[in-house]
Design an enzyme around this catalytic site. Structure first.
Site, PDB file in Angstrom:
ATOM      1  N   ASN A 143       0.805  -1.219   0.000  1.00 17.46           N
ATOM      2  CA  ASN A 143       0.000   0.000   0.000  1.00 17.46           C
ATOM      3  C   ASN A 143       0.842   1.275   0.000  1.00 17.46           C
ATOM      4  O   ASN A 143       0.398   2.310  -0.465  1.00 17.46           O
ATOM      5  CB  ASN A 143      -0.969   0.007   1.182  1.00 17.46           C
ATOM      6  N   GLN A 198      -4.657  -3.645  -2.556  1.00 17.66           N
ATOM      7  CA  GLN A 198      -4.069  -2.574  -3.373  1.00 17.66           C
ATOM      8  C   GLN A 198      -3.826  -3.013  -4.812  1.00 17.66           C
ATOM      9  O   GLN A 198      -3.316  -2.228  -5.618  1.00 17.66           O
ATOM     10  CB  GLN A 198      -2.754  -2.086  -2.750  1.00 17.66           C
ATOM     11  N   SER A 256     -11.092  -4.909  -1.342  1.00 20.98           N
ATOM     12  CA  SER A 256     -11.803  -3.804  -0.696  1.00 20.98           C
ATOM     13  C   SER A 256     -12.326  -2.845  -1.751  1.00 20.98           C
ATOM     14  O   SER A 256     -11.569  -2.377  -2.608  1.00 20.98           O
ATOM     15  CB  SER A 256     -10.858  -3.070   0.262  1.00 20.98           C
ATOM     16  N   GLY A 257     -13.622  -2.523  -1.681  1.00 21.58           N
ATOM     17  CA  GLY A 257     -14.268  -1.716  -2.723  1.00 21.58           C
ATOM     18  C   GLY A 257     -13.734  -0.303  -2.853  1.00 21.58           C
ATOM     19  O   GLY A 257     -13.611   0.228  -3.960  1.00 21.58           O
ATOM     20  N   HIS A 258     -13.387   0.325  -1.711  1.00 18.39           N
ATOM     21  CA  HIS A 258     -13.088   1.768  -1.805  1.00 18.39           C
ATOM     22  C   HIS A 258     -11.737   2.068  -2.431  1.00 18.39           C
ATOM     23  O   HIS A 258     -11.401   3.236  -2.657  1.00 18.39           O
ATOM     24  CB  HIS A 258     -13.246   2.451  -0.439  1.00 18.39           C
ATOM     25  N   THR A 302     -27.289  -8.542   7.455  1.00 21.94           N
ATOM     26  CA  THR A 302     -28.008  -8.066   6.268  1.00 21.94           C
ATOM     27  C   THR A 302     -27.023  -7.381   5.327  1.00 21.94           C
ATOM     28  O   THR A 302     -26.209  -6.559   5.744  1.00 21.94           O
ATOM     29  CB  THR A 302     -29.140  -7.091   6.678  1.00 21.94           C
ATOM     30  N   CYS A 325      -2.958   5.053   7.252  1.00 23.32           N
ATOM     31  CA  CYS A 325      -3.039   4.569   8.633  1.00 23.32           C
ATOM     32  C   CYS A 325      -1.809   4.974   9.435  1.00 23.32           C
ATOM     33  O   CYS A 325      -1.835   5.004  10.650  1.00 23.32           O
ATOM     34  CB  CYS A 325      -3.162   3.050   8.673  1.00 23.32           C
TER      35      CYS A 325
HETATM   36  N1  PLP Z   1      -4.868  -4.045   3.195  1.00 22.28           N
HETATM   37  C1  PLP Z   1      -4.269  -3.103   2.454  1.00 22.28           C
HETATM   38  C2  PLP Z   1      -3.035  -3.455   1.689  1.00 22.28           C
HETATM   39  C3  PLP Z   1      -4.777  -1.811   2.423  1.00 22.28           C
HETATM   40  O1  PLP Z   1      -4.163  -0.858   1.715  1.00 22.28           O
HETATM   41  C4  PLP Z   1      -5.953  -1.516   3.166  1.00 22.28           C
HETATM   42  C5  PLP Z   1      -6.508  -0.143   3.201  1.00 22.28           C
HETATM   43  O2  PLP Z   1      -5.796   0.824   3.390  1.00 22.28           O
HETATM   44  C6  PLP Z   1      -6.551  -2.542   3.897  1.00 22.28           C
HETATM   45  C7  PLP Z   1      -5.983  -3.785   3.892  1.00 22.28           C
HETATM   46  C8  PLP Z   1      -7.800  -2.301   4.697  1.00 22.28           C
HETATM   47  O3  PLP Z   1      -8.930  -2.162   3.873  1.00 22.28           O
HETATM   48  P1  PLP Z   1     -10.236  -1.432   4.427  1.00 22.28           P
HETATM   49  O4  PLP Z   1      -9.906   0.023   4.511  1.00 22.28           O
HETATM   50  O5  PLP Z   1     -11.297  -1.715   3.425  1.00 22.28           O
HETATM   51  O6  PLP Z   1     -10.541  -2.030   5.744  1.00 22.28           O
END
Ligand code: PLP
Length: 392
Positions: free
Chosen positions: A149, A177, A197-199, A235, A324
């Site tokens: 990431n 990623q 992960s969708g976002h 749900t 993070c």
């Molecule tokens: N794993 C990686 C490599 C990520 O970059 C992220 C998000 O920053 C996550 C896990 C966590 O995903 P989510 O934000 O959907 O919990």
């Protein structure tokens, strides 16, 4: 504001928003309801499952929708850990996301041993050490991220998964990623579990998926109403699932069309201009093996914390390391694992593009970064002459 922090999150794409909106309004029914309107919503979820499956080369029944990427990682790792019996050694890497690292720490507290294999200075896994680690008698399972990431560096997943398979242990990959940014075909790879992960690819925050190969076991993290074929109760977050399906289809079309070349050309243009116009700029990690949207750059004699404040003031959003990690004083664990000094790690910025980024924004961003670097160096005494010191 110029948004170049797409590894942190992406904007919901207008087409994705249009696809999801009806499921927040006139199609708001519970997919478990027995009447026709509920069944139609259920059908729409199954269509989204097909779209997500197609993006990674899976069968639809191998996709379990979850509440986020973090949940996908937790569900996979706890399920795997519960199934290992006496083989309580977990093999992973030193550069994982916190949603893998913290689960591993939890498991250490419960009597498991975690082996964190290192990477080389390009940010790629040490495959020799990996082979040795997965080959140990008490190895229970292995987990390795597909793309990092912070740096965007792509890991040798095919080789690492094959080594795990040869050692007879299950393999999970946090591909959060990578999905939508790089071609993934799970039909060709011995990957048992994969997190999505969708976002990260233009769906909303708060929706994810876990690929569970149809030939492996899975123990749910959440129990209740038995949704998702009993694999994830609760749900369904219908609108977001529909959105993730639409986003998956959109990214698939782009990957098929040009392999994400449009995004790569903006990233490369940004990088090339900065390297030509500013002294002391270094690319962190492999240039060959990385996602096409990410530039991770060190600016000699510039604290990233200062750069971020100035860039924010000028109207540009990017980050140092991962979202993070922002605000933490310690140098990034990823760059430490790559053997970089704390100084280099603390002068590095992650700039991440998306399909919504434009050339005009990219050029404006170059000017902003140049201005910020000039300003900081004038305070911090960088002369800008002579050979660039490649600090380690
Ligand atoms: N794993 C990686 C490599 C990520 O970059 C992220 C998000 O920053 C996550 C896990 C966590 O995903 P989510 O934000 O959907 O919990």
């Amino acid at each position: 504001m110029i948004y170049l922090d797409s590894n942190a999150t992406t904007q919901v794409h207008p087409d994705v928003l249009a696809a999801m909106l009806p499921y927040l309004t006139d199609q708001c029914y519970n997919p478990s309801s027995g009447y026709r309107a509920g069944k139609a919503v259920k059908k729409a979820i199954e269509r989204a499952r097909e779209q997500v499956a197609k993006l990674v080369g899976a069968d639809p029944e191998e996709i379990v929708f979850t509440g986020c990427g973090t949940e996908s990682n937790n569900a996979a790792l706890f399920s795997l850990a519960n199934a290992v019996g006496n083989r309580k050694r977990i093999i992973t890497s030193q550069i994982e996301h916190s949603s893998i690292l913290r689960v591993c720490e939890q498991l250490e507290g419960r009597g498991y041993t975690v082996e964190r294999v290192g990477v080389d200075e390009s940010g790629r896994l040490d495959l020799e050490a990996w082979k040795e680690a997965v080959g140990q008698e008490d190895a229970g399972f292995a987990t390795l991220m597909w793309a990092n990431n912070e740096t965007g560096v792509l890991q040798p997943i095919a080789e690492a998964a094959a080594l795990a398979k040869a050692a007879g242990i299950p393999f999970h990959s946090d591909a959060i990623q990578a999905v939508g940014k790089t071609a993934i075909d799970l039909r060709q790879l011995p990957v048992d579990y994969l997190s999505i992960s969708g976002h990260k690819f233009h769906a909303p925050k708060g929706v994810g998926a876990l690929y569970v190969n149809k030939n492996v076991a899975f123990e749910p993290l959440l129990f209740g109403g038995g949704q998702e074929a009993g694999r994830r109760s609760g749900t369904e977050n219908v609108a977001s699932i529909i959105a993730m399906g639409k986003a998956a289809e959109m990214m698939q079309l782009r990957l098929d069309a040009d392999g994400h070349a449009g995004v790569a050309s903006l990233r490369d243009h940004f990088e090339q201009r900065l390297m030509a116009e500013v002294d002391g700029v270094l690319v962190n990690g492999s240039k060959e093996f990385r996602t096409k949207n990410t530039a991770h750059l060190a600016f000699e004699n510039c604290e990233a914390a200062g750069l971020l404040i100035l860039l924010d003031e000028y109207g540009m959003a990017c980050s140092a390391g991962s979202a993070c990690m922002t605000g933490k004083q310690k140098p990034s664990h990823v760059q430490t694992a790559m053997g970089y000094s704390a100084k280099r790690a603390k002068s590095s910025l992650r700039i991440s593009f998306s399909i919504l980024s434009t050339l005009e924004e990219t050029n404006d961003a170059v000017e902003m970064v140049k201005k910020a670097v000039r300003k900081l160096r004038s305070v911090q005494g960088f002369t800008g002459v002579g050979p660039v010191t490649v600090y380690t």
